[in-house]
Design a protein around this motif. Structure first.
Motif, PDB file in Angstrom:
ATOM      1  N   LYS A   2       0.829  -1.162  -0.093  1.00 32.03           N
ATOM      2  CA  LYS A   2       0.125   0.271  -0.096  1.00 32.03           C
ATOM      3  C   LYS A   2       1.158   0.867   0.095  1.00 32.03           C
ATOM      4  O   LYS A   2       1.730   1.979   0.707  1.00 32.03           O
ATOM      5  CB  LYS A   2      -0.813  -0.257   1.609  1.00 32.03           C
ATOM      6  N   PHE A   5       1.195   8.128   2.653  1.00 30.41           N
ATOM      7  CA  PHE A   5       0.831   9.063   2.126  1.00 30.41           C
ATOM      8  C   PHE A   5       1.687   9.881   3.175  1.00 30.41           C
ATOM      9  O   PHE A   5       1.773   9.474   3.958  1.00 30.41           O
ATOM     10  CB  PHE A   5      -0.811   8.972   2.187  1.00 30.41           C
ATOM     11  N   PHE A   7       2.565  12.762   5.927  1.00 34.47           N
ATOM     12  CA  PHE A   7       2.054  12.739   6.944  1.00 34.47           C
ATOM     13  C   PHE A   7       2.479  13.665   7.534  1.00 34.47           C
ATOM     14  O   PHE A   7       3.657  13.773   8.312  1.00 34.47           O
ATOM     15  CB  PHE A   7       0.686  11.748   6.976  1.00 34.47           C
ATOM     16  N   ILE A  43      -2.889  14.144  10.172  1.00 35.64           N
ATOM     17  CA  ILE A  43      -3.034  14.518   8.572  1.00 35.64           C
ATOM     18  C   ILE A  43      -2.688  12.908   8.147  1.00 35.64           C
ATOM     19  O   ILE A  43      -1.419  13.100   7.856  1.00 35.64           O
ATOM     20  CB  ILE A  43      -2.225  15.215   7.350  1.00 35.64           C
ATOM     21  N   ASP A  44      -3.719  11.567   8.082  1.00 38.21           N
ATOM     22  CA  ASP A  44      -2.895  10.513   7.979  1.00 38.21           C
ATOM     23  C   ASP A  44      -4.546   9.538   7.705  1.00 38.21           C
ATOM     24  O   ASP A  44      -5.014   9.220   8.222  1.00 38.21           O
ATOM     25  CB  ASP A  44      -2.734   9.441   8.723  1.00 38.21           C
ATOM     26  N   PRO A  45      -4.899   9.530   5.894  1.00 38.72           N
ATOM     27  CA  PRO A  45      -6.060   9.263   5.464  1.00 38.72           C
ATOM     28  C   PRO A  45      -6.473   7.672   6.220  1.00 38.72           C
ATOM     29  O   PRO A  45      -7.660   7.435   5.868  1.00 38.72           O
ATOM     30  CB  PRO A  45      -4.793   8.188   3.592  1.00 38.72           C
ATOM     31  N   ASP A  46      -5.990   7.698   7.554  1.00 40.41           N
ATOM     32  CA  ASP A  46      -6.202   6.023   7.605  1.00 40.41           C
ATOM     33  C   ASP A  46      -6.573   6.152   9.360  1.00 40.41           C
ATOM     34  O   ASP A  46      -7.212   5.472   9.751  1.00 40.41           O
ATOM     35  CB  ASP A  46      -5.465   4.466   7.257  1.00 40.41           C
ATOM     36  N   ASP A  48      -8.440   8.463  11.041  1.00 40.41           N
ATOM     37  CA  ASP A  48      -9.364   8.884  11.548  1.00 40.41           C
ATOM     38  C   ASP A  48     -10.453   7.275  11.623  1.00 40.41           C
ATOM     39  O   ASP A  48     -11.115   7.399  12.618  1.00 40.41           O
ATOM     40  CB  ASP A  48      -9.983   9.479  11.015  1.00 40.41           C
ATOM     41  N   ARG A  49     -10.601   6.329  10.635  1.00 35.86           N
ATOM     42  CA  ARG A  49     -10.842   5.256  10.892  1.00 35.86           C
ATOM     43  C   ARG A  49     -10.817   4.572  11.367  1.00 35.86           C
ATOM     44  O   ARG A  49     -11.308   3.838  12.568  1.00 35.86           O
ATOM     45  CB  ARG A  49     -11.347   4.665   9.519  1.00 35.86           C
TER      46      ARG A  49
END
Length: 127
Positions: A2, A5, A7, A43-46, A48-49
């Motif tokens: 993967k 990104f 962060f 700021i990390d795309p994963d 919050d989930r």
């Protein structure tokens, strides 16, 4: 594998008073303003989930616990940064002054972000 990104963790201080910026040349810099209220933007795309799935009030700790663990996490993070280890994940120096009480919301989120990094990137920070 993967794609990771870039962060960064950015502590933002909210205030209606005058603002002083630590740096205007780097958009990842810590922004410091004259205030007593602090916030954190991760700021990390994963994250919050992951946070919504893993954090519950049943896992809540005291602000003092979070501050102590965050101090360890920041020391380890900055050590990895200085030695250029895990540079795809740890690409920014963290400024965290343990003598400042950033409040439980900031301390909690930073602690859980360190837990997220440990679990997802297998980088030892607070253990």
């Amino acid at each position: 594998m993967k794609f990771l990104f870039p962060f960064f963790v950015l502590l933002v201080v909210c205030s209606c008073s005058l603002t002083r910026k630590a740096s205007t040349s780097n958009p990842r810099s810590l922004i410091i303003t004259d205030s007593t209220q602090y916030g954190i933007i991760i700021i990390d795309p994963d994250f919050d989930r992951w946070y919504l799935v893993n954090y519950t009030p049943a896992k809540e700790y005291s602000n003092e616990y979070y501050r102590a663990r965050n101090q360890v996490g920041v020391i380890n993070w900055n050590d990895y940064y200085a030695r250029n280890h895990f540079n795809r994940v740890i690409d920014e120096y963290l400024v965290y002054d343990n003598s400042i009480d950033y409040g439980i919301d900031v301390n909690r989120k930073l602690y859980w972000y360190f837990k997220f990094v440990e679990e997802n990137y297998k980088i030892r920070l607070i253990h």
